[in-house]
Write an enzyme that holds these catalytic residues in place. Sequence first.
Site, short mmCIF file in Angstrom:
data_model
loop_
_atom_site.label_atom_id
_atom_site.label_comp_id
_atom_site.label_asym_id
_atom_site.label_seq_id
_atom_site.Cartn_x
_atom_site.Cartn_y
_atom_site.Cartn_z
N HIS A 170 -7.32 2.43 -5.24
CA HIS A 170 -6.75 3.02 -4.02
C HIS A 170 -6.55 4.52 -4.22
O HIS A 170 -6.95 5.33 -3.37
CB HIS A 170 -5.42 2.34 -3.71
CG HIS A 170 -4.66 2.93 -2.55
ND1 HIS A 170 -4.58 2.33 -1.32
CD2 HIS A 170 -3.92 4.07 -2.45
CE1 HIS A 170 -3.86 3.08 -0.50
NE2 HIS A 170 -3.43 4.15 -1.17
N GLU A 171 -5.92 4.90 -5.34
CA GLU A 171 -5.63 6.32 -5.55
C GLU A 171 -6.91 7.12 -5.78
O GLU A 171 -7.05 8.23 -5.27
CB GLU A 171 -4.66 6.49 -6.72
CG GLU A 171 -3.31 5.83 -6.52
CD GLU A 171 -2.62 6.20 -5.22
OE1 GLU A 171 -2.93 7.26 -4.64
OE2 GLU A 171 -1.76 5.43 -4.76
N HIS A 174 -8.57 7.97 -2.54
CA HIS A 174 -8.02 9.13 -1.82
C HIS A 174 -8.78 10.40 -2.21
O HIS A 174 -9.03 11.27 -1.37
CB HIS A 174 -6.53 9.31 -2.14
CG HIS A 174 -5.62 8.47 -1.29
ND1 HIS A 174 -5.68 8.47 0.08
CD2 HIS A 174 -4.62 7.63 -1.63
CE1 HIS A 174 -4.75 7.64 0.56
NE2 HIS A 174 -4.10 7.12 -0.45
N TYR A 185 -3.70 13.68 7.09
CA TYR A 185 -2.72 12.67 6.72
C TYR A 185 -1.59 12.61 7.74
O TYR A 185 -0.42 12.86 7.45
CB TYR A 185 -2.19 12.97 5.32
CG TYR A 185 -1.70 11.74 4.57
CD1 TYR A 185 -2.57 10.70 4.28
CD2 TYR A 185 -0.40 11.63 4.15
CE1 TYR A 185 -2.14 9.59 3.58
CE2 TYR A 185 0.05 10.52 3.47
CZ TYR A 185 -0.83 9.51 3.19
OH TYR A 185 -0.40 8.39 2.50
N GLU A 194 -5.34 6.00 4.64
CA GLU A 194 -4.73 4.94 3.83
C GLU A 194 -5.58 3.68 3.84
O GLU A 194 -5.74 3.00 2.82
CB GLU A 194 -3.33 4.62 4.36
CG GLU A 194 -2.25 5.58 3.88
CD GLU A 194 -2.09 5.54 2.37
OE1 GLU A 194 -2.14 4.43 1.78
OE2 GLU A 194 -1.93 6.60 1.77
N ASP A 267 6.99 8.56 7.98
CA ASP A 267 5.79 8.26 7.20
C ASP A 267 4.55 8.92 7.80
O ASP A 267 3.51 8.29 7.96
CB ASP A 267 5.63 6.73 7.10
CG ASP A 267 4.52 6.31 6.15
OD1 ASP A 267 4.21 7.07 5.21
OD2 ASP A 267 3.96 5.21 6.35
N HIS A 272 1.18 4.38 6.57
CA HIS A 272 1.13 3.16 5.77
C HIS A 272 1.32 1.90 6.62
O HIS A 272 0.88 0.82 6.22
CB HIS A 272 2.21 3.18 4.68
CG HIS A 272 1.94 4.14 3.57
ND1 HIS A 272 2.42 5.43 3.57
CD2 HIS A 272 1.25 3.99 2.41
CE1 HIS A 272 2.05 6.04 2.45
NE2 HIS A 272 1.32 5.19 1.74
#
Length: 357
Positions: A170-171, A174, A185, A194, A267, A272
Amino acid sequence: MTSALHGIIPPYLLARLAATDEPALARASAAAKATLLADRVVRPQRSRVRLSIEGDGTLVVENAPAADRTIYDAKNTEDLPGTRVRGEDDAASGDSAVDQAFDGLGATFDFYWEAYQRSGIDGAGAPLIATVHYGEDYDNAFWNGEQMVFGDGDGDVFTGFTSSLTVIAHELTHGVTEHEGGLEYQGQSGALNESLSDVFGALTEQYTKGQTADAADWLIGAGIFTPAVQGEALRSLKAPGTAYDDDVLGRDPQPAHMDDYVETTDDNGGVHINSGIPNHAFYLTATALGGNAWERAGLVWYRTITGDLSPTADFAAFAAATLAAAAQEYGEDSEVVDAVRAGWTGVGVLEDESTDR
């Protein structure tokens, strides 16, 4: 340029944990508060020879890119990158977080190369840098525009974040999204940002395990909750809103359909939370096609993010881009186009004129 920090743990979940007054979760609550307050604005390609044997017995020699990984240890400080503890030519360290990060980055690199012929984050084999043991009881993992960072968790609610391949992938994804032009974002483009990390995080795990779309669990972050938490993962692409239902953390708030889209200023506009909608669209597409999800559905999504996608694309624009990518790759009248369209109509992003929901 400093990019926005993209953490795996949503701030709304950390806020719930920070607000609890449960005595047994005092440490976890303090860790969540510290995580929310932490200052997180921080600052020749390798190759390998791979041998295989074809069906007729022919030996095939392939010169393929190799990951260039360096793992650092922050030693529970917030100083990045920290102390170098393992590189490509080093043996396993014996520190589980170090070795999990090293192996997870390697598995993700292999996935991107073998599935899409992409050599790492930038497509040109840039070094993969990660720091483990970040902060004191730090309840998150993130990409900061230059590297990946993993906390150890507080031990009461969250365990170490390197234990989940989906979190590591996941990271790293990005970074891939950012290098392909990025998605702002904020709001729906942020939710897509995301979602892409969740989609390719899930696909990395499925590829590594050799799982078909039907056999996979479609969970993100399975295993990072301690047994005390009533939940199996952070998010579910298969069933958004069902990943956890806990007395302290509350219920997973992700919607699976535009009817339940969450309008919020928190957020970054719900990046998210509302990512559950495009996540589920991908799941519906992949399972309709069957087989290995990274092959047809995954290729369409990959072609979309590496194509001419606006950084401010909303769900509808992204859906249209996936349809265009599917048509270009497989033909206008292909079952892939039909599956992609059905995925987006299934979550209410595109209108389904044939039925009333």
